[in-house]
Design a protein around this motif. Structure first.
Motif, PDB file in Angstrom:
ATOM      1  N   GLY A 291       1.101  -1.442  -0.011  1.00  0.00           N
ATOM      2  CA  GLY A 291       0.136  -0.134  -0.106  1.00  0.00           C
ATOM      3  C   GLY A 291       1.152   1.321   0.010  1.00  0.00           C
ATOM      4  O   GLY A 291       1.972   1.287  -0.622  1.00  0.00           O
ATOM      5  N   GLN A 338       3.980   0.297   9.109  1.00  0.00           N
ATOM      6  CA  GLN A 338       3.474   1.953   9.512  1.00  0.00           C
ATOM      7  C   GLN A 338       2.844   0.483  10.790  1.00  0.00           C
ATOM      8  O   GLN A 338       3.395   1.298  12.067  1.00  0.00           O
ATOM      9  CB  GLN A 338       2.320   2.344   8.969  1.00  0.00           C
ATOM     10  N   SER A 339       1.679  -0.092  10.491  1.00  0.00           N
ATOM     11  CA  SER A 339       1.557  -0.899  11.940  1.00  0.00           C
ATOM     12  C   SER A 339       2.522  -1.713  12.507  1.00  0.00           C
ATOM     13  O   SER A 339       2.206  -1.842  12.991  1.00  0.00           O
ATOM     14  CB  SER A 339       0.766  -1.591  11.270  1.00  0.00           C
ATOM     15  N   VAL A 389      -7.836   5.461   8.550  1.00  0.00           N
ATOM     16  CA  VAL A 389      -6.854   4.390   8.256  1.00  0.00           C
ATOM     17  C   VAL A 389      -6.509   4.636   6.538  1.00  0.00           C
ATOM     18  O   VAL A 389      -5.484   3.626   6.183  1.00  0.00           O
ATOM     19  CB  VAL A 389      -8.425   3.462   7.600  1.00  0.00           C
ATOM     20  N   ALA A 390      -6.711   5.825   6.352  1.00  0.00           N
ATOM     21  CA  ALA A 390      -6.073   6.733   4.947  1.00  0.00           C
ATOM     22  C   ALA A 390      -4.421   6.678   5.887  1.00  0.00           C
ATOM     23  O   ALA A 390      -4.932   7.590   6.783  1.00  0.00           O
ATOM     24  CB  ALA A 390      -6.562   7.642   4.832  1.00  0.00           C
ATOM     25  N   GLN A 398       8.457   8.402   7.188  1.00  0.00           N
ATOM     26  CA  GLN A 398       8.871   6.883   6.141  1.00  0.00           C
ATOM     27  C   GLN A 398       9.927   7.901   5.245  1.00  0.00           C
ATOM     28  O   GLN A 398      11.268   7.252   5.451  1.00  0.00           O
ATOM     29  CB  GLN A 398       8.106   6.607   5.974  1.00  0.00           C
ATOM     30  N   LYS A 465      -4.757   7.846  -2.446  1.00  0.00           N
ATOM     31  CA  LYS A 465      -5.703   8.392  -1.068  1.00  0.00           C
ATOM     32  C   LYS A 465      -7.266   8.645  -2.025  1.00  0.00           C
ATOM     33  O   LYS A 465      -8.029   9.278  -0.520  1.00  0.00           O
ATOM     34  CB  LYS A 465      -5.020   9.661  -0.925  1.00  0.00           C
TER      35      LYS A 465
HETATM   36  O1  M6R Z   1       0.914  -1.290   8.380  1.00  0.00           O
HETATM   37  P1  M6R Z   1       1.800  -0.996   6.848  1.00  0.00           P
HETATM   38  O2  M6R Z   1       2.207   0.512   6.503  1.00  0.00           O
HETATM   39  O3  M6R Z   1       2.355  -1.988   6.796  1.00  0.00           O
HETATM   40  O4  M6R Z   1      -0.059  -0.877   5.832  1.00  0.00           O
HETATM   41  C1  M6R Z   1       0.050  -1.198   4.381  1.00  0.00           C
HETATM   42  C2  M6R Z   1      -1.274  -0.750   3.470  1.00  0.00           C
HETATM   43  O5  M6R Z   1      -2.222  -1.950   4.616  1.00  0.00           O
HETATM   44  C3  M6R Z   1      -1.458   0.946   4.381  1.00  0.00           C
HETATM   45  O6  M6R Z   1      -0.213   1.346   3.891  1.00  0.00           O
HETATM   46  C4  M6R Z   1      -2.835   1.383   3.491  1.00  0.00           C
HETATM   47  O7  M6R Z   1      -2.370   0.946   1.908  1.00  0.00           O
HETATM   48  C5  M6R Z   1      -3.147   2.699   3.686  1.00  0.00           C
HETATM   49  N1  M6R Z   1      -4.968   2.784   4.311  1.00  0.00           N
HETATM   50  C6  M6R Z   1      -2.828   3.520   2.179  1.00  0.00           C
HETATM   51  O8  M6R Z   1      -3.635   4.760   2.793  1.00  0.00           O
END
Ligand code: M6R
Length: 588
Positions: A291, A338-339, A389-390, A398, A465
């Motif tokens: 993503g 991110q997560s 979520v976005a 990053q 987005k």
């Molecule tokens: O937590 P992560 O960065 O691994 O997540 C990856 C994607 O699921 C995440 O970036 C997703 O595409 C977002 N909702 C985009 O805004």
């Protein structure tokens, strides 16, 4: 995805409100349905479930209150079975209530077998086999502990599970395999899918490892390894920063998170000083991500090859391990997430670890996340909790870390990077302009974003987005690729958003802008002062500050985030919790 929580009240107090508070924090993990089950004072399981976001469950609770001093809760992101009440968790089988995040991969065989034994299924979920296996164990004379252990030896797949038995009214049994789970110890003993969901109830946490399981009572927690031998895992004190500070003066988390970008960038650069030795003996870089994080990796490829002269490959993590990738010696693997929990990225990293000696560097926004425990070293983006979520501020943070790696031998660029957040502040003043533009674009059925070089990934990110939160179909393209097919999509009703900064590719991108303008009247160009005067009057121009060309991708994504946000507002979508999505993707 899905969020689970379990909590035992101190002094027999009712835990329903605490569980709801925890579920509020976990709503980012799924909002197809939610549910709660407690053991009441007569040791009977009482359950309430509701389809849709958590407010539906709260409304039901207001009229049909349940209470108990031990309980479990769940937010669902549907995998097996539609988002209906019968498929909402907790799933009950007579003496047992279960909440589950993950997928029981062998559920079909197990269901077949359980049905032969006379078990009746009420839902379409894979989770119901867990409840049925436990119930069958109890019916066959096993103790809850024996039934739980037998069940764990039977199921395959990924799971974070919390189970309550009416026959064992002071205990929650839990287990983890490839889905996140944190146990809290303190005023309350509890369990949650993440630390923020339980941070207000406890002072210390234990991150369970795969295969581990535990029994929580009000007097303490017993931990076991996959062979059910008792273990004493290390405990971590909860730091204040995990507590989400709310939306403040903003209408949405996404808006707040967009506005927080200058401070997030400053903190990220302050806390991440790059040690040049990370590239010792490295002759290749492999980036794994999904993503938005994947788009950050794509930008980094341009920087790494130009400034480090190290060949760099960026791979969609969900695809990576399902072919036979060649991992060359001396490859540094960078996992961006991110997560820190995205299962596709985690599994791709596991694949690398099995098939090579490569060192793994993780870039994550969440301390102690799953990726940080399997990587060799970690850089944390200091963006603070990202709830919308976005992804917005995590993305630019990053990029700040990736830029710091790329420019490690160029002190003047590192210095320029330090002053970059000031330009972000300037761009954040464009909210009015983005709002005006949003009025022009909000009824579009489809939109195209184009860019060249390191602006190509930003075109992809701008389109992501928009589609994610406004539900307008949008695609990003490399500007030069338009003439090879996508140009057929352009007409007066399809806006073309062009990223056209004053860099060495300006003339080429400008030609692509002209070509788009010849076929459709809705062309919008994001550019800087340098060349804006040569752009045709028919074009809508958004003028951004002139900055060093290498930082342009970080700057240009910000107005695209604001534009998507403004359009989503006009379309009245649920910006922070767009349909069908979840913040943290823990299923394949
Ligand atoms: O937590 P992560 O960065 O691994 O997540 C990856 C994607 O699921 C995440 O970036 C997703 O595409 C977002 N909702 C985009 O805004």
């Amino acid at each position: 995805m899905c969020g689970i929580i379990g909590l035992i009240g101190n002094n027999e107090e009712d835990v329903v409100d605490q569980i709801i508070l925890g579920l509020e924090k976990l709503e980012y993990r799924g909002y197809d349905s939610s549910g709660i089950a407690v053991l009441d004072k007569d040791c009977k399981i009482k359950r309430l479930r509701a389809v849709g976001k958590l407010h539906s469950l709260k409304a039901k609770l207001a009229v049909d209150r349940i209470s108990g001093s031990i309980g479990i809760g769940h937010n669902r992101w549907a995998t097996h079975g539609t988002p209906t009440e019968k498929n909402a968790h907790p799933i009950i089988s007579k003496n047992v209530a279960v909440v589950h995040n993950g997928i029981v991969e062998n559920y079909k065989e197990l269901k077949f077998d359980l049905k032969k034994d006379g078990c009746i299924f009420d839902s379409d979920t894979d989770t119901e086999v867990i409840a049925s296996l436990l119930q069958r164990g109890i019916n066959n004379g096993a103790s809850p502990r024996e039934a739980f252990r037998k069940m764990l030896q039977t199921i395959e797949g990924s799971y974070a599970i919390a189970v309550m038995f009416d026959l064992l009214p002071d205990t929650i049994m839990i287990a983890k395999q490839r889905s996140p789970l944190v146990i809290g110890i303190g005023a309350n003993h509890c369990v949650g899918s993440d630390i923020t969901s339980i941070a207000s109830f406890c002072s210390e946490v234990v991150y369970l490892e795969d295969g581990e399981n535990a029994e929580i009572t009000k007097d303490g927690v017993l931990f076991f390894n996959r062979n059910f031998n008792q273990i004493e895992p290390s405990r971590h004190r909860i730091s204040i920063e995990v507590i989400d500070s709310g939306k403040g003066k903003y209408q949405h988390y996404m808006q707040k998170e967009i506005m927080e970008q200058p401070s997030a960038l400053r903190r990220t650069m302050l806390y991440n000083k790059i040690d040049k030795s990370i590239l010792n003996d490295i002759s290749r870089i492999l980036i794994l991500a999904c993503g938005t994080s994947y788009h950050a990796g794509m930008v980094a490829k341009y920087w790494f090859e130009k400034f480090l002269k190290i060949p760099t490959t960026v791979e969609i993590a969900s695809e990576y391990r399902y072919r036979s990738p060649v991992i060359e010696p001396n490859t540094l693997v960078i996992a961006i997430t991110q997560s820190g929990e995205t299962i596709d990225t985690i599994e791709a990293v596991e694949y690398v670890k099995i098939h090579s000696n490569s060192k793994v560097l993780a870039i994550s926004n969440v301390k102690n996340s799953a990726i940080s425990r399997i990587a060799d070293f970690v850089f944390y983006t200091e963006a603070g909790a990202e709830i919308g979520v976005a992804s917005t501020k995590a993305f630019t943070a990053q990029l700040a870390i990736l830029a710091s790696i790329a420019f490690m031998h160029y002190d003047f660029l590192i210095q320029e990077l330090q002053s970059f957040p000031t330009y972000c502040e300037e761009v954040l003043n464009l909210y009015g302009a983005m709002n005006d533009l949003a009025h022009k674009l909000c009824d579009a059925k489809s939109a195209i974003y184009i860019g060249r070089g390191s602006l190509y990934p930003i075109a992809l990110e701008g389109a992501l987005k928009l589609k994610e939160i406004s539900y307008i179909h949008a695609e990003g393209f490399a500007a030069g690729e338009m003439k090879h097919g996508p140009i057929a999509l352009i007409d007066d009703n399809v806006p073309v958003i062009c990223l056209c900064p004053d860099n060495e590719l300006f003339d080429k991108t400008h030609s692509n802008v002209q070509v788009a303008l010849a076929r459709g009247k809705n062309v919008i160009v994001f550019t800087d002062f340098g060349k804006s005067e040569i752009l045709s009057d028919e074009i809508t121009k958004i003028i951004l500050p002139k900055i060093h060309v290498e930082f342009v991708p970080i700057l240009y994504v910000i107005p695209l985030q604001m534009l998507a946000y403004s359009i989503a507002l006009l379309r009245n979508t649920d910006v922070d919790k767009p349909r069908n999505l979840a913040k943290s993707v823990t299923v394949e």
